[in-house]
Design a protein around this motif. Structure first.
Motif, mmCIF file in Angstrom:
data_model
loop_
_atom_site.group_PDB
_atom_site.id
_atom_site.type_symbol
_atom_site.label_atom_id
_atom_site.label_comp_id
_atom_site.label_asym_id
_atom_site.label_seq_id
_atom_site.Cartn_x
_atom_site.Cartn_y
_atom_site.Cartn_z
ATOM 1 N N THR A 71 -115.605 -57.911 82.299
ATOM 2 C CA THR A 71 -116.163 -58.075 83.788
ATOM 3 C C THR A 71 -116.638 -59.202 84.201
ATOM 4 O O THR A 71 -116.327 -59.599 85.259
ATOM 5 C CB THR A 71 -117.524 -57.004 83.884
ATOM 6 N N ALA A 72 -117.271 -60.154 83.415
ATOM 7 C CA ALA A 72 -117.656 -61.427 83.834
ATOM 8 C C ALA A 72 -116.548 -62.256 84.215
ATOM 9 O O ALA A 72 -116.243 -62.780 85.190
ATOM 10 C CB ALA A 72 -118.374 -62.168 82.964
ATOM 11 N N TYR A 73 -115.455 -62.261 83.212
ATOM 12 C CA TYR A 73 -114.200 -63.094 83.430
ATOM 13 C C TYR A 73 -113.488 -62.768 84.585
ATOM 14 O O TYR A 73 -113.407 -63.830 85.439
ATOM 15 C CB TYR A 73 -113.404 -63.008 82.135
ATOM 16 N N PHE A 74 -113.187 -61.415 84.885
ATOM 17 C CA PHE A 74 -112.350 -61.068 85.902
ATOM 18 C C PHE A 74 -113.078 -61.092 87.199
ATOM 19 O O PHE A 74 -112.487 -61.630 88.198
ATOM 20 C CB PHE A 74 -111.468 -59.924 85.648
ATOM 21 N N GLY A 75 -114.352 -60.591 87.170
ATOM 22 C CA GLY A 75 -115.067 -60.777 88.511
ATOM 23 C C GLY A 75 -115.223 -61.909 89.012
ATOM 24 O O GLY A 75 -115.223 -62.044 90.369
ATOM 25 N N LEU A 76 -115.696 -62.769 88.097
ATOM 26 C CA LEU A 76 -115.718 -64.087 88.769
ATOM 27 C C LEU A 76 -114.527 -64.682 89.272
ATOM 28 O O LEU A 76 -114.355 -65.433 90.377
ATOM 29 C CB LEU A 76 -116.415 -65.019 87.597
ATOM 30 N N LEU A 77 -113.467 -64.901 88.205
ATOM 31 C CA LEU A 77 -112.484 -65.842 88.457
ATOM 32 C C LEU A 77 -111.523 -65.035 89.253
ATOM 33 O O LEU A 77 -110.751 -65.972 90.222
ATOM 34 C CB LEU A 77 -111.778 -66.176 87.035
ATOM 35 N N ASP A 78 -111.042 -63.666 89.328
ATOM 36 C CA ASP A 78 -110.056 -63.310 89.975
ATOM 37 C C ASP A 78 -110.630 -62.675 91.383
ATOM 38 O O ASP A 78 -110.057 -62.711 92.651
ATOM 39 C CB ASP A 78 -109.611 -61.899 89.579
ATOM 40 N N VAL A 79 -112.085 -62.230 91.376
ATOM 41 C CA VAL A 79 -112.604 -61.671 92.782
ATOM 42 C C VAL A 79 -113.352 -62.723 93.340
ATOM 43 O O VAL A 79 -113.232 -63.039 94.716
ATOM 44 C CB VAL A 79 -113.386 -60.423 92.592
ATOM 45 N N VAL A 100 -122.852 -64.364 81.006
ATOM 46 C CA VAL A 100 -121.525 -64.976 80.878
ATOM 47 C C VAL A 100 -120.995 -65.451 82.354
ATOM 48 O O VAL A 100 -120.194 -66.428 82.276
ATOM 49 C CB VAL A 100 -120.544 -63.893 80.187
ATOM 50 N N VAL A 101 -121.273 -64.784 83.339
ATOM 51 C CA VAL A 101 -120.745 -65.381 84.441
ATOM 52 C C VAL A 101 -121.234 -66.705 84.716
ATOM 53 O O VAL A 101 -120.345 -67.565 85.168
ATOM 54 C CB VAL A 101 -121.149 -64.249 85.735
ATOM 55 N N GLY A 102 -122.474 -66.928 84.410
ATOM 56 C CA GLY A 102 -122.967 -67.874 84.857
ATOM 57 C C GLY A 102 -122.344 -69.257 84.011
ATOM 58 O O GLY A 102 -122.021 -70.460 84.483
ATOM 59 N N ARG A 178 -118.099 -65.705 99.177
ATOM 60 C CA ARG A 178 -117.700 -64.294 98.750
ATOM 61 C C ARG A 178 -118.757 -63.737 97.879
ATOM 62 O O ARG A 178 -119.590 -64.289 97.294
ATOM 63 C CB ARG A 178 -116.166 -64.497 97.646
ATOM 64 N N VAL A 179 -118.779 -62.290 98.368
ATOM 65 C CA VAL A 179 -119.563 -61.470 97.303
ATOM 66 C C VAL A 179 -119.058 -60.670 96.598
ATOM 67 O O VAL A 179 -117.974 -60.044 96.673
ATOM 68 C CB VAL A 179 -120.457 -60.668 98.295
ATOM 69 N N VAL A 180 -119.162 -60.598 95.197
ATOM 70 C CA VAL A 180 -118.578 -59.849 94.011
ATOM 71 C C VAL A 180 -119.293 -58.694 93.835
ATOM 72 O O VAL A 180 -120.595 -59.042 93.158
ATOM 73 C CB VAL A 180 -118.130 -60.546 92.989
ATOM 74 N N LEU A 181 -119.036 -57.563 94.289
ATOM 75 C CA LEU A 181 -120.136 -56.402 94.039
ATOM 76 C C LEU A 181 -119.643 -55.681 92.488
ATOM 77 O O LEU A 181 -118.457 -55.019 92.431
ATOM 78 C CB LEU A 181 -119.842 -55.282 94.937
ATOM 79 N N CYS A 182 -120.381 -56.141 91.572
ATOM 80 C CA CYS A 182 -120.196 -55.713 90.289
ATOM 81 C C CYS A 182 -121.117 -54.445 89.990
ATOM 82 O O CYS A 182 -120.728 -53.406 88.965
ATOM 83 C CB CYS A 182 -120.443 -56.711 89.258
ATOM 84 N N GLY A 183 -122.142 -54.275 90.456
ATOM 85 C CA GLY A 183 -123.335 -53.347 90.039
ATOM 86 C C GLY A 183 -124.490 -53.197 90.898
ATOM 87 O O GLY A 183 -124.374 -54.061 91.922
ATOM 88 N N ALA A 184 -125.263 -52.238 91.103
ATOM 89 C CA ALA A 184 -126.143 -52.059 91.819
ATOM 90 C C ALA A 184 -127.425 -51.271 90.993
ATOM 91 O O ALA A 184 -128.031 -50.306 91.625
ATOM 92 C CB ALA A 184 -125.943 -51.291 93.247
ATOM 93 N N ILE A 185 -128.002 -51.763 90.036
ATOM 94 C CA ILE A 185 -128.678 -51.468 89.058
ATOM 95 C C ILE A 185 -130.184 -50.995 89.676
ATOM 96 O O ILE A 185 -131.027 -50.025 89.216
ATOM 97 C CB ILE A 185 -128.884 -52.217 87.746
#
Length: 271
Positions: A71-79, A100-102, A178-185
């Protein structure tokens, strides 16, 4: 994006299991496999599991090489598509995905700012993971702190939280951010509908983009991510942390740490 868990059914969960009986040569007895094990002591499956290589620690298989790492890898790099020199802001930054994103953003040459819920977590982000700055959302004024930490605006915001923190990040978005919407806990336990962001019009003037994504869309490319993640770990550029609770009876407690903030890194249960 997945059906609701039926009343009385096991809680859906990824896990590791040891094969104790098999009629399939692909899953020999004694092999460690990873897949959708759910919260239970035994699982019967025909396919959809992956045999874990002997040199991969179980904790790594469920965290940095599991769905959170992907999730971290593709969310940051692809999105998010960060470019060296840009500023990346992450909410839930001390969690399994955010941490991991950071680190990936830092590896890619970005300025990295994390938002977390304690001074201890903020210190971990800066001192051990190499974040440039960290914001404690429980004690700091988040809007002012984002503005101070990101004076040229936020180029990529990786959002795991939603709510007021999403509002604050949008307000500080850079041109073509860009805003990557991964979750809304922050909203998962709300009993009434939560108002959406109040400042979406900011995206118009900033030419900003918001995009949601689900890691399931990228599973066919898992090897690409795991190869890079393993290389960075081997080079000492990336690390990960896990929060392990013992006993299946304590699984609800482990789940609740995601909402209380007790965990740092990937929460998992050891049977």
């Amino acid at each position: 994006y997945l059906p609701a868990i039926e009343i009385g059914a096991p809680i859906r969960s990824t896990g590791l299991a040891t094969v104790i009986e098999s009629n399939n040569d692909a899953y020999p007895v004694g092999a460690t496999v990873t897949g959708l094990t759910d919260w239970q002591q035994y699982v019967v499956f025909e396919r959809g599991f992956r045999v874990l290589p002997d040199d991969v620690p179980p904790e790594a298989a469920l965290s940095v090489f599991g769905t959170t790492g992907l999730t971290a890898y593709f969310g940051l790099l692809d999105v998010g598509r960060p470019v060296a020199g840009e500023t990346v802001l992450i909410s839930g930054a001390a969690g399994a995905t955010g941490s991991v994103v950071g680190q990936i953003a830092r590896i890619k040459g970005c300025r990295v700012v994390g938002i977390a819920g304690s001074e201890e977590k903020c210190a971990w982000l800066v001192d051990e993971l190499g974040f440039d700055e960290a914001i404690n959302y429980k004690t700091d004024n988040v809007r002012r702190s984002i503005r101070a930490a990101c004076p040229d605006g936020v180029d990529v915001f990786f959002d795991n939280v939603g709510g007021e923190i999403l509002d604050a990040a949008i307000n500080n978005l850079a041109l073509r951010g860009r805003v990557v919407l991964c979750g809304a806990i922050s909203q998962y336990n709300d009993v009434a509908p939560t108002p959406g962001p109040k400042n979406l019009s900011v995206l118009i003037g900033r030419r900003g983009r918001m995009e949601g994504f689900i890691v399931l869309d990228y599973l066919r490319r898992a090897g690409e991510a795991i190869s890079d993640l393993a290389g960075w770990i081997g080079d000492g550029e990336l690390t990960y942390k896990t929060y392990v609770v013992d006993g299946l009876d304590n699984a609800p407690q482990a789940l609740n740490t995601l909402f209380t903030g007790e965990n740092t890194g990937k929460a998992m249960v050891r049977l």
